[in-house]
Design an enzyme around this catalytic site. Structure first.
Site, PDB file in Angstrom:
ATOM      1  N   PRO A   9       0.856  -1.010  -0.267  1.00  0.00           N
ATOM      2  CA  PRO A   9      -0.280  -0.305  -0.239  1.00  0.00           C
ATOM      3  C   PRO A   9       0.767   1.196   0.335  1.00  0.00           C
ATOM      4  O   PRO A   9       2.374   1.279   0.701  1.00  0.00           O
ATOM      5  CB  PRO A   9      -0.785   0.254   1.217  1.00  0.00           C
ATOM      6  CG  PRO A   9      -0.400  -1.358   2.502  1.00  0.00           C
ATOM      7  CD  PRO A   9       0.201  -2.160   0.924  1.00  0.00           C
ATOM      8  N   ASN A  10       0.352   2.301  -0.512  1.00  0.00           N
ATOM      9  CA  ASN A  10       0.798   3.471  -1.054  1.00  0.00           C
ATOM     10  C   ASN A  10       2.462   4.120  -1.669  1.00  0.00           C
ATOM     11  O   ASN A  10       2.869   4.632  -1.695  1.00  0.00           O
ATOM     12  CB  ASN A  10       1.086   4.924   0.833  1.00  0.00           C
ATOM     13  CG  ASN A  10      -0.122   4.180   1.207  1.00  0.00           C
ATOM     14  OD1 ASN A  10      -1.016   4.783   0.572  1.00  0.00           O
ATOM     15  ND2 ASN A  10      -0.326   3.635   2.415  1.00  0.00           N
ATOM     16  N   ARG A  17       4.195  10.740  -1.811  1.00  0.00           N
ATOM     17  CA  ARG A  17       4.231  10.795  -0.351  1.00  0.00           C
ATOM     18  C   ARG A  17       5.646  10.904  -0.392  1.00  0.00           C
ATOM     19  O   ARG A  17       6.837  10.735  -0.144  1.00  0.00           O
ATOM     20  CB  ARG A  17       3.694   9.361   0.193  1.00  0.00           C
ATOM     21  CG  ARG A  17       4.897   8.066  -0.737  1.00  0.00           C
ATOM     22  CD  ARG A  17       4.277   6.679  -0.299  1.00  0.00           C
ATOM     23  NE  ARG A  17       4.446   6.701   0.568  1.00  0.00           N
ATOM     24  CZ  ARG A  17       4.345   5.357   1.898  1.00  0.00           C
ATOM     25  NH1 ARG A  17       5.020   3.973   0.780  1.00  0.00           N
ATOM     26  NH2 ARG A  17       4.157   5.251   2.590  1.00  0.00           N
ATOM     27  N   TYR A  22      10.809   9.221   0.605  1.00  0.00           N
ATOM     28  CA  TYR A  22      10.453   7.641  -0.354  1.00  0.00           C
ATOM     29  C   TYR A  22      11.509   8.092  -1.121  1.00  0.00           C
ATOM     30  O   TYR A  22      11.681   7.352  -2.576  1.00  0.00           O
ATOM     31  CB  TYR A  22       9.483   7.293  -0.224  1.00  0.00           C
ATOM     32  CG  TYR A  22       8.919   6.552   1.058  1.00  0.00           C
ATOM     33  CD1 TYR A  22       9.514   5.370   1.686  1.00  0.00           C
ATOM     34  CD2 TYR A  22       7.729   7.572   1.715  1.00  0.00           C
ATOM     35  CE1 TYR A  22       8.426   5.106   3.017  1.00  0.00           C
ATOM     36  CE2 TYR A  22       7.023   6.685   2.762  1.00  0.00           C
ATOM     37  CZ  TYR A  22       7.853   5.488   3.490  1.00  0.00           C
ATOM     38  OH  TYR A  22       7.303   4.720   4.819  1.00  0.00           O
ATOM     39  N   ASN A  73       7.715  -5.800  -0.932  1.00  0.00           N
ATOM     40  CA  ASN A  73       7.835  -4.656   0.516  1.00  0.00           C
ATOM     41  C   ASN A  73       6.549  -4.721   0.529  1.00  0.00           C
ATOM     42  O   ASN A  73       5.579  -4.087  -0.031  1.00  0.00           O
ATOM     43  CB  ASN A  73       8.628  -3.491  -0.715  1.00  0.00           C
ATOM     44  CG  ASN A  73       8.392  -2.390   0.488  1.00  0.00           C
ATOM     45  OD1 ASN A  73       7.743  -1.847   1.150  1.00  0.00           O
ATOM     46  ND2 ASN A  73       8.911  -0.933  -0.079  1.00  0.00           N
ATOM     47  N   ALA A  76       3.243  -1.009   4.807  1.00  0.00           N
ATOM     48  CA  ALA A  76       2.238  -1.365   6.062  1.00  0.00           C
ATOM     49  C   ALA A  76       2.415  -2.451   6.683  1.00  0.00           C
ATOM     50  O   ALA A  76       2.264  -2.799   7.649  1.00  0.00           O
ATOM     51  CB  ALA A  76       1.519   0.046   6.633  1.00  0.00           C
ATOM     52  N   GLU A  97      13.040  -9.728   1.602  1.00  0.00           N
ATOM     53  CA  GLU A  97      12.383  -8.025   1.726  1.00  0.00           C
ATOM     54  C   GLU A  97      13.130  -7.042   1.613  1.00  0.00           C
ATOM     55  O   GLU A  97      14.467  -7.273   1.525  1.00  0.00           O
ATOM     56  CB  GLU A  97      12.192  -8.625   3.288  1.00  0.00           C
ATOM     57  CG  GLU A  97      11.393  -6.738   3.665  1.00  0.00           C
ATOM     58  CD  GLU A  97      11.176  -7.383   5.549  1.00  0.00           C
ATOM     59  OE1 GLU A  97      11.673  -8.111   5.825  1.00  0.00           O
ATOM     60  OE2 GLU A  97      10.884  -6.808   6.644  1.00  0.00           O
ATOM     61  N   HIS A  99      12.591  -2.617   2.164  1.00  0.00           N
ATOM     62  CA  HIS A  99      12.145  -1.137   2.459  1.00  0.00           C
ATOM     63  C   HIS A  99      12.679  -0.853   1.483  1.00  0.00           C
ATOM     64  O   HIS A  99      13.797  -0.444   1.491  1.00  0.00           O
ATOM     65  CB  HIS A  99      12.503  -1.322   3.805  1.00  0.00           C
ATOM     66  CG  HIS A  99      11.009  -2.514   4.507  1.00  0.00           C
ATOM     67  ND1 HIS A  99       9.859  -2.177   4.185  1.00  0.00           N
ATOM     68  CD2 HIS A  99      11.527  -3.580   5.336  1.00  0.00           C
ATOM     69  CE1 HIS A  99       8.896  -3.263   5.147  1.00  0.00           C
ATOM     70  NE2 HIS A  99      10.384  -4.101   5.221  1.00  0.00           N
ATOM     71  N   ARG A 106      13.499   4.078  12.137  1.00  0.00           N
ATOM     72  CA  ARG A 106      12.050   4.721  12.606  1.00  0.00           C
ATOM     73  C   ARG A 106      11.304   4.753  13.303  1.00  0.00           C
ATOM     74  O   ARG A 106      12.156   3.876  15.012  1.00  0.00           O
ATOM     75  CB  ARG A 106      11.603   4.976  11.404  1.00  0.00           C
ATOM     76  CG  ARG A 106      12.183   4.939  10.043  1.00  0.00           C
ATOM     77  CD  ARG A 106      11.529   4.978   8.952  1.00  0.00           C
ATOM     78  NE  ARG A 106      10.260   6.307   8.377  1.00  0.00           N
ATOM     79  CZ  ARG A 106       8.996   5.975   7.291  1.00  0.00           C
ATOM     80  NH1 ARG A 106       9.349   5.217   6.546  1.00  0.00           N
ATOM     81  NH2 ARG A 106       8.342   6.384   8.128  1.00  0.00           N
TER      82      ARG A 106
HETATM   83  C1  DQA Z   1       8.687   1.085   3.665  1.00  0.00           C
HETATM   84  C2  DQA Z   1       8.578   0.964   5.523  1.00  0.00           C
HETATM   85  C3  DQA Z   1       7.068   0.887   5.613  1.00  0.00           C
HETATM   86  O1  DQA Z   1       6.936   1.120   7.589  1.00  0.00           O
HETATM   87  C4  DQA Z   1       6.223   1.734   5.199  1.00  0.00           C
HETATM   88  O2  DQA Z   1       4.624   1.726   6.326  1.00  0.00           O
HETATM   89  C5  DQA Z   1       6.174   2.608   4.393  1.00  0.00           C
HETATM   90  C6  DQA Z   1       7.126   1.804   2.750  1.00  0.00           C
HETATM   91  C7  DQA Z   1       9.929   0.600   3.392  1.00  0.00           C
HETATM   92  O3  DQA Z   1       9.935   0.835   1.640  1.00  0.00           O
HETATM   93  O4  DQA Z   1      10.182   1.158   3.617  1.00  0.00           O
HETATM   94  O5  DQA Z   1       4.381   2.260   3.191  1.00  0.00           O
HETATM   95  O6  DQA Z   1       7.911  -0.012   3.467  1.00  0.00           O
END
Ligand code: DQA
Length: 149
Positions: A9-10, A17, A22, A73, A76, A97, A99, A106
């Site tokens: 998501p997002n 964002r 990011y 990835n 959230a 995984e 990020h 964080r």
């Molecule tokens: C994320 C880190 C997560 O905590 C966050 O909710 C994201 C992006 C990252 O790529 O750094 O949406 O996965």
């Protein structure tokens, strides 16, 4: 070798964002980067992005018997989704995984990764480059018969 690359998501709002966290490149740029990285690594890649937990679970289930590896990835859902963890465990496809940000530096609620418990390796804080390293690692891991972690 076929990889499924999942973004949660997002991540479709990359560029818009929180650019200080990011970056300023958008999701289309990430897709180009992923396709290029996979081509350079000599692997086939299918890209999938969803804002919905169940859709991600469905996509992981449908990957069984089709994909050799998963780069994920979960965004959230990393920190909340036992369902995604269980789906990765159920299909038992080697997964890495990624990020974009360094979640270890964080908020405290980002310190747990459920999906990570089913992954052979995690890359964080490297921006888009983390995905490229994940693809290369997974390729070598699978070539090595799954002993490279
Ligand atoms: C994320 C880190 C997560 O905590 C966050 O909710 C994201 C992006 C990252 O790529 O750094 O949406 O996965």
């Amino acid at each position: 070798m076929k990889f499924l690359i999942i973004n949660g998501p997002n991540l479709n709002l990359l560029g818009l964002r929180e650019p200080d966290i990011y970056g300023r490149q958008d999701y289309a740029a990430l897709c180009r980067f992923l396709t290029e990285s996979a081509n350079d690594a000599g692997v086939e890649a299918e890209l999938f992005q969803s804002n919905h937990e169940g859709a991600i679970v469905d996509r992981i289930q449908a990957a069984y018997g089709v994909f050799d590896g998963i780069v994920i990835n979960p965004a959230a859902y990393t920190h909340t989704s036992v369902a995604i963890l269980d789906a990765l465990k159920a299909v038992a496809i080697p997964a890495v995984e990624v990020h974009i940000s360094d979640v270890s530096k964080r908020e405290s609620f980002r310190q747990v990764s459920y999906a990570g418990m089913a992954c052979v390796k995690t890359y964080m804080g490297l921006g888009f480059e983390g995905y490229r390293q994940a693809i290369l690692f997974l390729r070598d891991y699978l070539r090595d018969g799954g002993h490279g972690a």
